[in-house]
Design an enzyme around this catalytic site. Structure first.
Site, PDB file in Angstrom:
ATOM      1  N   TYR A 139       0.770  -1.121  -0.037  1.00 50.23           N
ATOM      2  CA  TYR A 139      -0.053  -0.013  -0.008  1.00 50.23           C
ATOM      3  C   TYR A 139       0.841   1.399   0.054  1.00 50.23           C
ATOM      4  O   TYR A 139       0.590   2.361  -0.260  1.00 50.23           O
ATOM      5  CB  TYR A 139      -0.944   0.183   1.315  1.00 50.23           C
ATOM      6  N   LYS A 189       3.482 -15.513   1.727  1.00 46.35           N
ATOM      7  CA  LYS A 189       3.210 -16.213   0.778  1.00 46.35           C
ATOM      8  C   LYS A 189       4.883 -16.482   0.061  1.00 46.35           C
ATOM      9  O   LYS A 189       5.367 -16.326  -1.052  1.00 46.35           O
ATOM     10  CB  LYS A 189       2.581 -15.397  -0.319  1.00 46.35           C
ATOM     11  N   ASP A 222      -2.990 -18.238   1.162  1.00 48.65           N
ATOM     12  CA  ASP A 222      -4.465 -18.962   0.541  1.00 48.65           C
ATOM     13  C   ASP A 222      -4.842 -19.895   1.296  1.00 48.65           C
ATOM     14  O   ASP A 222      -6.084 -20.060   1.755  1.00 48.65           O
ATOM     15  CB  ASP A 222      -3.774 -19.470  -1.011  1.00 48.65           C
ATOM     16  N   ASP A 246      -5.440  -7.069   5.452  1.00 52.09           N
ATOM     17  CA  ASP A 246      -6.625  -6.240   5.194  1.00 52.09           C
ATOM     18  C   ASP A 246      -7.426  -7.425   4.511  1.00 52.09           C
ATOM     19  O   ASP A 246      -8.777  -7.340   5.119  1.00 52.09           O
ATOM     20  CB  ASP A 246      -6.172  -5.488   3.853  1.00 52.09           C
ATOM     21  N   ASP A 250     -10.835  -8.896   7.140  1.00 53.81           N
ATOM     22  CA  ASP A 250     -12.254  -8.800   6.824  1.00 53.81           C
ATOM     23  C   ASP A 250     -12.947 -10.101   6.748  1.00 53.81           C
ATOM     24  O   ASP A 250     -14.217 -10.273   7.148  1.00 53.81           O
ATOM     25  CB  ASP A 250     -12.423  -8.038   5.438  1.00 53.81           C
TER      26      ASP A 250
END
Ligand code: NAD
Length: 358
Positions: A139, A189, A222, A246, A250
């Protein structure tokens, strides 16, 4: 104790008002002096200052003991781009306050198990804390850009982390794990991203050096997304970067049945920022039906950080009591099973029970 209140947009002002009056009541009973100052953020600040987070608000925030923020954004400002977007204001205040760790607890109480999109037996026992790196990663990473002619464009963002950035957020996660279930699952990852390989190495080194007594595991993002909906109760503290955090937080947020229940704290700098996980919910703004619980629990996290755990505990007890009485705002109401209440009625019930718990 000076608190800067930034209600923001949509349902932000509605849930902020209820929260401030709850804090005022509890602080008065306890003889704690809380002073609230208000200002604009997000869309409201664009309307007022032509800037979603002007430097004057940042200065006020830095001079406060904590910042309580509602939510920002809405259709009215959707046409704006770049630094003029309401969300840019959020990114700016997080960066300016140096709050590099975002804490999002997700605990599903028994009385809410049937509101979860998961089967009650799958959700039973879920009590996790997602620790998300907040001021680095993709970001904020440079270089970033977009070039070329329409129809033949190219765009790129950069995911970038330094050892120091990973270490300090991992330290927060390990420290919180020691206060809870003593387990950290670091999510990355590392099978594909070089930046994740560094993430994993740094977390391992810090673990060995400073927190060998905490149980550490690693999981690819994942798989973590899958595990969150298959067996969420396996997690204690989840440590992850900005982008993955993020998304995962959620997903974790929906486990309880509504975003309206989820608080958050952003810490690491001298002044913490406390805000609900949800956005400004324009679809229900102004109707008096928003769930104030996420904002109230964010205020509880703030009072804990400000060394008033008794007020934090009273707010939590108030929320539990209201939920156990079967009171639900529209987002959680089940016809014939619960009692539907407004934002104000829910907050009133929390206040009444919190006051008697104090
Ligand atoms: P949202 O969280 O605002 O709403 C998602 C859904 O959840 C909506 O149906 C909404 O009605 C419901 N909801 C959210 N909070 C609720 C509450 N307290 N009580 C009852 N129901 C609630 O997300 P969105 O719709 O994707 O975004 C709306 C606006 O909010 C956008 O402008 C977005 O950019 C902004 N946003 C801001 C933040 C923030 O300020 N931290 C976070 C996310 C989104």
């Amino acid at each position: 104790m000076n608190i800067l209140v930034l209600p923001g947009d949509g349902i932000g002002p509605e849930v902020c008002n209820e929260t401030v009056s709850t804090l005022e009541l509890l602080a008065k009973k306890k003889g704690v002096e809380l002073t609230f100052r208000d200002d604009h953020a997000g869309g409201a600040a664009i309307d007022h200052y032509q800037d979603p987070m002007p430097d004057s608000v940042i200065t006020k925030a830095k001079a406060s003991d904590a910042v309580l923020l509602g939510a920002v954004g809405g259709e009215k400002w959707d046409h704006l781009t770049g630094a003029m977007r309401p969300e840019s204001g959020l990114l700016k205040i997080r960066k300016e306050l140096g709050v590099f760790a975002n804490l999002r607890p997700v605990a599903v109480s028994e009385s809410l198990a049937d509101a979860s999109p998961l089967r009650p037996e799958a959700i039973a026992g879920t009590d996790m804390l997602v620790v998300r790196e907040l001021t680095g990663g993709i970001y904020f990473g440079e270089p970033r850009g977009r070039s070329g002619e329409p129809g033949n464009e190219e765009a790129f963002s950069t995911m970038r982390y330094t050892t120091a950035e990973i270490e300090r957020v991992a330290r927060v996660a390990f420290t919180w794990a020691k206060r809870r279930g003593n387990r950290v699952c670091s999510v990355d990852k590392a099978n594909v991203l070089v930046v994740s390989q560094l993430w994993r190495d740094v977390v391992n080194t810090l673990h060995k050096r400073e927190f060998p007594e905490v149980e550490l595991s690693h999981m690819y993002v994942d798989n973590a997304a899958m595990q969150l909906v298959v067996r969420p109760s396996q997690f204690d503290v989840i440590l992850t970067g900005n982008l993955f955090g993020d998304i995962l937080s959620d997903a974790a947020a929906t486990l309880g049945g509504s975003l309206g229940l989820l608080p958050s704290a952003s810490v690491g700098g001298p002044v913490g920022l406390f805000e609900p996980v949800h956005g400004s919910a324009p679809d229900i703004a102004g109707k008096g039906i928003a769930n104030p619980v996420a904002m109230l629990l964010s205020a509880a996290m703030m009072m804990e950080e400000l060394q008033h755990p008794e007020i934090a505990a009273a707010i939590r007890a108030g929320v539990d009591s209201a939920l156990n009485q079967g009171l639900r705002t529209a987002d959680l109401h089940r016809e014939g099973k619960t009692t539907r209440v407004s934002t104000r009625e829910m907050a009133d019930a929390v206040r009444e029970a919190a006051l008697s718990a104090l």
